[in-house]
Design an enzyme around this catalytic site. Sequence first.
Site, PDB file in Angstrom:
ATOM      1  N   TYR A  33     -17.259  -2.692  18.987  1.00  0.00           N
ATOM      2  CA  TYR A  33     -15.788  -2.693  19.107  1.00  0.00           C
ATOM      3  C   TYR A  33     -15.252  -1.334  19.581  1.00  0.00           C
ATOM      4  CZ  TYR A  33     -10.948  -2.951  17.231  1.00  0.00           C
ATOM      5  OH  TYR A  33      -9.585  -2.918  17.040  1.00  0.00           O
ATOM      6  N   ASP A  63     -27.655   0.431  22.765  1.00  0.00           N
ATOM      7  CA  ASP A  63     -27.258  -0.497  21.700  1.00  0.00           C
ATOM      8  C   ASP A  63     -28.466  -1.381  21.382  1.00  0.00           C
ATOM      9  OD1 ASP A  63     -24.045  -1.501  20.949  1.00  0.00           O
ATOM     10  OD2 ASP A  63     -25.752  -2.676  20.211  1.00  0.00           O
ATOM     11  N   PHE A  91     -21.617   6.027  17.982  1.00  0.00           N
ATOM     12  CA  PHE A  91     -20.863   4.974  17.299  1.00  0.00           C
ATOM     13  C   PHE A  91     -21.767   4.039  16.511  1.00  0.00           C
ATOM     14  CE2 PHE A  91     -18.391   6.100  21.054  1.00  0.00           C
ATOM     15  CZ  PHE A  91     -17.117   6.222  20.558  1.00  0.00           C
ATOM     16  N   ALA A  92     -23.047   3.908  16.956  1.00  0.00           N
ATOM     17  CA  ALA A  92     -23.912   2.860  16.396  1.00  0.00           C
ATOM     18  C   ALA A  92     -24.030   2.987  14.876  1.00  0.00           C
ATOM     19  CB  ALA A  92     -25.301   2.961  17.029  1.00  0.00           C
ATOM     20  N   ALA A  93     -23.617   1.954  14.181  1.00  0.00           N
ATOM     21  CA  ALA A  93     -23.712   1.937  12.718  1.00  0.00           C
ATOM     22  C   ALA A  93     -23.350   0.553  12.211  1.00  0.00           C
ATOM     23  CB  ALA A  93     -22.746   2.957  12.098  1.00  0.00           C
ATOM     24  N   TYR A 116     -21.594   2.737   2.289  1.00  0.00           N
ATOM     25  CA  TYR A 116     -21.179   2.957   3.677  1.00  0.00           C
ATOM     26  C   TYR A 116     -20.546   4.348   3.825  1.00  0.00           C
ATOM     27  CZ  TYR A 116     -18.263   2.786   7.830  1.00  0.00           C
ATOM     28  OH  TYR A 116     -17.642   3.102   9.014  1.00  0.00           O
ATOM     29  N   ILE A 164      -4.415 -13.102   0.733  1.00  0.00           N
ATOM     30  CA  ILE A 164      -3.958 -11.739   0.413  1.00  0.00           C
ATOM     31  C   ILE A 164      -4.739 -11.277  -0.811  1.00  0.00           C
ATOM     32  CG2 ILE A 164      -2.022 -10.284  -0.266  1.00  0.00           C
ATOM     33  CD1 ILE A 164      -0.148 -12.131   1.192  1.00  0.00           C
ATOM     34  N   ARG A 167      -9.687  -7.501  -3.972  1.00  0.00           N
ATOM     35  CA  ARG A 167     -11.066  -7.350  -3.489  1.00  0.00           C
ATOM     36  C   ARG A 167     -11.602  -6.063  -4.111  1.00  0.00           C
ATOM     37  NH1 ARG A 167     -11.983  -6.739   2.959  1.00  0.00           N
ATOM     38  NH2 ARG A 167     -10.987  -4.732   2.574  1.00  0.00           N
TER      39      ARG A 167
HETATM   40  N1  UDP Z   1      -7.218  -7.901   3.389  1.00  0.00           N
HETATM   41  C1  UDP Z   1      -6.644  -9.060   2.883  1.00  0.00           C
HETATM   42  N2  UDP Z   1      -7.170 -10.264   3.270  1.00  0.00           N
HETATM   43  C2  UDP Z   1      -8.228 -10.373   4.131  1.00  0.00           C
HETATM   44  C3  UDP Z   1      -8.791  -9.176   4.658  1.00  0.00           C
HETATM   45  C4  UDP Z   1      -8.261  -7.962   4.254  1.00  0.00           C
HETATM   46  O1  UDP Z   1      -5.695  -9.011   2.092  1.00  0.00           O
HETATM   47  O2  UDP Z   1      -8.646 -11.500   4.412  1.00  0.00           O
HETATM   48  C5  UDP Z   1      -6.661  -6.589   3.001  1.00  0.00           C
HETATM   49  C6  UDP Z   1      -7.668  -5.660   2.349  1.00  0.00           C
HETATM   50  O3  UDP Z   1      -7.677  -5.832   0.949  1.00  0.00           O
HETATM   51  C7  UDP Z   1      -7.130  -4.283   2.761  1.00  0.00           C
HETATM   52  C8  UDP Z   1      -6.463  -4.542   4.108  1.00  0.00           C
HETATM   53  O4  UDP Z   1      -6.249  -5.946   4.176  1.00  0.00           O
HETATM   54  O5  UDP Z   1      -6.141  -3.860   1.867  1.00  0.00           O
HETATM   55  C9  UDP Z   1      -7.328  -4.126   5.299  1.00  0.00           C
HETATM   56  O6  UDP Z   1      -8.626  -4.676   5.142  1.00  0.00           O
HETATM   57  P1  UDP Z   1      -9.730  -4.637   6.263  1.00  0.00           P
HETATM   58  O7  UDP Z   1     -10.919  -5.382   5.726  1.00  0.00           O
HETATM   59  O8  UDP Z   1      -9.146  -5.093   7.560  1.00  0.00           O
HETATM   60  O9  UDP Z   1     -10.067  -3.093   6.433  1.00  0.00           O
HETATM   61  P2  UDP Z   1     -10.559  -1.994   5.344  1.00  0.00           P
HETATM   62  O10 UDP Z   1      -9.303  -1.395   4.783  1.00  0.00           O
HETATM   63  O11 UDP Z   1     -11.398  -2.679   4.334  1.00  0.00           O
HETATM   64  O12 UDP Z   1     -11.310  -1.028   6.175  1.00  0.00           O
END
Ligand code: UDP
Length: 326
Positions: free
Chosen positions: A10, A30, A71-73, A139, A205, A280
Amino acid sequence: MILVTGGAGYIGSHANKELNLAGYETVVLDNMSYGHQDFLKWGVFEEVDLGDTEAIRDVFRKYEIEAVMHFAAFTYVGESVEDPQKYYLNNLRNTLNLFQVMNEFEVKKLVFSSTCATYGNPQKIPLTEDHPQNPINPYGQGKLMVEKILKDYSQAYDLRYVSLRYFNAAGADPEQDVGERHDPETHLIPLILDAAAGKREDIKIFGTDYPTPDGTCIRDYIHVTDLADAHIKALKYLETGGKSEVFNLGNGNGFSVREVIEEAKKVTGNQIKATEIERRPGDPPILVGSSKKAREILKWQPKYDDLTKIITTAWEWYKKDNEVGM
Ligand code: UDP
């Protein structure tokens, strides 16, 4: 030539495009584990895994490499918790293989993809580069280890590097040559667009009880073309003798999950069903970065710095990539 590892991914593919537009010749390396064939539109391509040190040497023998953008990771935070070995082997060991070959061939300039995940839970917002780094997942830990190793290597081997700590990369090339495509997709904006396009029933959400104005997490979304541009500026900075540095790349504005969904409704003109579920694990409530240092030293100025532009480019790409006629 500039070596672009992960150039089929990306952010790497957007940077590869900008490098070529700026007149650089590139070699894209890559292993195609997550890369996309159709993102290989510029420069020459070498399918190499950074686990294979001899194959990296072959690339350095074949081309005259002046600088490396690495970038590769692997980038799935949740997966890094479940399978840290996968992350340390690729993001740390294989990165050391690359640095070893750079050293052997006396390539002394590097732009490294780091992350705001190296900070862990913020003690103050916006995050500045001197904020303590206490990553909360493998990570971020692996990326921080590389940052520390770079410090030692730069002192011992005369290497000069720029580590760029990205906030939430989002959006797509405004000309839609490349864009965001992950498998599996876990990122907020592409998942919202799936819901807008009717490819998924709803967007979940993750948590509505955070200490933020609307209860949902706030993130700093930074357009991928602006990120790519920062890499060119970082390379030019090194080319003109700049010393090793670390920069945040964010746009300084935070948006909540609900705000992103509302904006996507406006941009797409479609209904998006949102379902509120539990938090999450591992998500800090707010991540917003100060990019003052990059603006001042690299003279970097984000162009796609509002949510409308970010989601509009993401949606244009999404429609093209998914053949959604709307
Ligand atoms: N998020 C969400 N629903 C989803 C995916 C992400 O509510 O299906 C929220 C997640 O909890 C975070 C924000 O959106 O607060 C951005 O998440 P993303 O995974 O895009 O990037 P991150 O912040 O993890 O790098």
